[in-house]
Design an enzyme around this catalytic site. Structure first.
Site, PDB file in Angstrom:
ATOM      1  N   LYS A  11      97.226  80.309  55.537  1.00  0.00           N
ATOM      2  CA  LYS A  11      95.344  80.939  55.804  1.00  0.00           C
ATOM      3  C   LYS A  11      95.298  81.677  54.923  1.00  0.00           C
ATOM      4  O   LYS A  11      95.825  82.290  54.277  1.00  0.00           O
ATOM      5  CB  LYS A  11      95.107  81.195  56.755  1.00  0.00           C
ATOM      6  CG  LYS A  11      95.375  80.044  57.895  1.00  0.00           C
ATOM      7  CD  LYS A  11      95.360  80.309  59.158  1.00  0.00           C
ATOM      8  CE  LYS A  11      95.481  78.715  59.882  1.00  0.00           C
ATOM      9  NZ  LYS A  11      95.066  78.910  61.522  1.00  0.00           N
ATOM     10  N   TYR A  51      89.953  69.946  60.926  1.00  0.00           N
ATOM     11  CA  TYR A  51      90.173  70.551  62.782  1.00  0.00           C
ATOM     12  C   TYR A  51      88.778  69.528  63.470  1.00  0.00           C
ATOM     13  O   TYR A  51      88.803  70.088  64.591  1.00  0.00           O
ATOM     14  CB  TYR A  51      89.688  71.800  62.790  1.00  0.00           C
ATOM     15  CG  TYR A  51      90.704  72.621  61.992  1.00  0.00           C
ATOM     16  CD1 TYR A  51      92.363  73.137  62.785  1.00  0.00           C
ATOM     17  CD2 TYR A  51      91.070  73.349  60.673  1.00  0.00           C
ATOM     18  CE1 TYR A  51      93.472  73.756  62.140  1.00  0.00           C
ATOM     19  CE2 TYR A  51      91.863  74.428  60.502  1.00  0.00           C
ATOM     20  CZ  TYR A  51      93.037  74.951  61.225  1.00  0.00           C
ATOM     21  OH  TYR A  51      93.849  75.381  60.490  1.00  0.00           O
ATOM     22  N   ASN A 114      94.761  83.420  62.386  1.00  0.00           N
ATOM     23  CA  ASN A 114      95.827  83.929  62.436  1.00  0.00           C
ATOM     24  C   ASN A 114      97.158  83.745  61.665  1.00  0.00           C
ATOM     25  O   ASN A 114      98.511  83.391  62.071  1.00  0.00           O
ATOM     26  CB  ASN A 114      96.807  83.048  63.635  1.00  0.00           C
ATOM     27  CG  ASN A 114      96.246  82.152  63.905  1.00  0.00           C
ATOM     28  OD1 ASN A 114      95.430  81.307  63.001  1.00  0.00           O
ATOM     29  ND2 ASN A 114      96.202  81.073  64.864  1.00  0.00           N
ATOM     30  N   HIS A 117      99.540  77.512  60.085  1.00  0.00           N
ATOM     31  CA  HIS A 117      98.848  76.647  59.921  1.00  0.00           C
ATOM     32  C   HIS A 117     100.613  76.920  60.381  1.00  0.00           C
ATOM     33  O   HIS A 117     100.959  76.692  59.552  1.00  0.00           O
ATOM     34  CB  HIS A 117      97.893  76.027  59.737  1.00  0.00           C
ATOM     35  CG  HIS A 117      98.323  74.468  60.645  1.00  0.00           C
ATOM     36  ND1 HIS A 117      96.823  74.451  61.504  1.00  0.00           N
ATOM     37  CD2 HIS A 117      98.751  73.627  60.453  1.00  0.00           C
ATOM     38  CE1 HIS A 117      97.716  73.141  61.698  1.00  0.00           C
ATOM     39  NE2 HIS A 117      98.309  72.176  60.859  1.00  0.00           N
ATOM     40  N   GLU A 128      98.701  65.679  58.442  1.00  0.00           N
ATOM     41  CA  GLU A 128      98.240  66.635  57.571  1.00  0.00           C
ATOM     42  C   GLU A 128      98.762  66.643  56.488  1.00  0.00           C
ATOM     43  O   GLU A 128      98.904  67.319  55.723  1.00  0.00           O
ATOM     44  CB  GLU A 128      98.554  67.997  58.672  1.00  0.00           C
ATOM     45  CG  GLU A 128      97.628  68.048  60.050  1.00  0.00           C
ATOM     46  CD  GLU A 128      98.147  69.024  61.320  1.00  0.00           C
ATOM     47  OE1 GLU A 128      97.879  69.007  62.434  1.00  0.00           O
ATOM     48  OE2 GLU A 128      99.119  69.816  60.722  1.00  0.00           O
TER      49      GLU A 128
HETATM   50  P1  IDP Z   1      97.739  76.911  66.226  1.00  0.00           P
HETATM   51  O1  IDP Z   1      97.377  77.086  65.053  1.00  0.00           O
HETATM   52  O2  IDP Z   1      98.237  77.959  66.935  1.00  0.00           O
HETATM   53  O3  IDP Z   1      97.721  75.748  66.305  1.00  0.00           O
HETATM   54  P2  IDP Z   1      94.758  75.605  67.645  1.00  0.00           P
HETATM   55  O4  IDP Z   1      95.221  76.317  69.278  1.00  0.00           O
HETATM   56  O5  IDP Z   1      95.390  74.361  67.544  1.00  0.00           O
HETATM   57  O6  IDP Z   1      96.191  77.010  67.162  1.00  0.00           O
HETATM   58  O7  IDP Z   1      93.942  76.256  67.271  1.00  0.00           O
HETATM   59  C1  IDP Z   1      93.837  76.189  65.555  1.00  0.00           C
HETATM   60  C2  IDP Z   1      93.028  77.869  65.254  1.00  0.00           C
HETATM   61  O8  IDP Z   1      91.610  77.719  65.420  1.00  0.00           O
HETATM   62  C3  IDP Z   1      94.269  78.685  65.090  1.00  0.00           C
HETATM   63  O9  IDP Z   1      95.184  78.871  64.070  1.00  0.00           O
HETATM   64  C4  IDP Z   1      93.301  79.343  65.278  1.00  0.00           C
HETATM   65  O10 IDP Z   1      92.715  79.916  64.032  1.00  0.00           O
HETATM   66  C5  IDP Z   1      91.748  79.136  66.157  1.00  0.00           C
HETATM   67  N1  IDP Z   1      91.681  79.108  67.215  1.00  0.00           N
HETATM   68  C6  IDP Z   1      92.302  78.877  68.227  1.00  0.00           C
HETATM   69  N2  IDP Z   1      91.870  79.411  69.834  1.00  0.00           N
HETATM   70  C7  IDP Z   1      90.470  80.366  69.128  1.00  0.00           C
HETATM   71  C8  IDP Z   1      89.923  81.342  69.779  1.00  0.00           C
HETATM   72  O11 IDP Z   1      90.041  81.355  71.359  1.00  0.00           O
HETATM   73  N3  IDP Z   1      89.368  81.593  69.124  1.00  0.00           N
HETATM   74  C9  IDP Z   1      88.651  82.026  67.724  1.00  0.00           C
HETATM   75  N4  IDP Z   1      89.777  80.967  67.384  1.00  0.00           N
HETATM   76  C10 IDP Z   1      90.535  80.224  67.729  1.00  0.00           C
HETATM   77 MG    MG Z   2      96.880  73.520  66.565  1.00  0.00          MG
END
Ligand code: IDP
Ligand code: MG
Length: 139
Positions: A11, A51, A114, A117, A128
């Protein structure tokens, strides 16, 4: 049937911090073969489409802004049990909850920014991967 491919993005925060090489090294050292890879930048429409499943979540606008603010590295990875093993390698969504040694523990700043992905299922890995790559770009 489980397939042996998953999809990842390094990212924008990973590229901004200069972590591309270290993360790719960790992915390779963990047994994943890179069968497609490119540096690219997602448009707003790209990120909204990629997304779409999160479109009703309160963080959706911030997520689209974050994922479009700079280049990413997109890649398709091959390994036995790729989807599950890669999710283990990256760690929990929130780096505070991620296990020691995982990519998010090492390189992520927050639950939103984070670092990486990883696809959450074989079906999504295929969707994807083909969002970012044509057949001629996969080796
Ligand atoms: P993942 O990337 O671990 O699969 P997902 O729940 O699919 O997590 O969420 C996609 C992305 O959205 C996350 O990687 C993160 O960048 C963002 N995200 C997820 N939950 C939150 C949140 O509670 N606050 C802010 N951003 C979030
Ligand atoms: Mg996810």
């Amino acid at each position: 049937m489980a397939t042996n491919r998953t999809f990842t993005m390094l990212k924008p925060d990973s590229l901004e911090k200069g972590n591309t090489g270290a993360i790719l090294e960790k992915i390779s050292a963990s047994g994943f073969k890179i069968i497609a890879m490119k540096q690219t930048q997602m448009s707003k429409r790209d990120a909204e489409t990629f997304y779409a499943i999160h479109s009703e979540r309160p963080f959706f606008g911030d997520l689209v802004e974050y994922m479009t603010r700079g280049p990413i590295v997109a890649a398709i990875l091959e390994k036995d049990n790729a989807v599950e093993d890669f999710r283990t390698l990256i760690g929990a969504t929130n780096p505070e909850d991620a296990a020691d040694g995982t990519i998010r523990k090492l390189y992520a700043s927050s639950i939103s920014e984070n670092a990486v992905h990883g696809s959450d299922s074989d079906d999504n890995a295929a969707i994807e991967g083909s969002f970012h790559f044509s057949g001629r770009e996969i080796f």
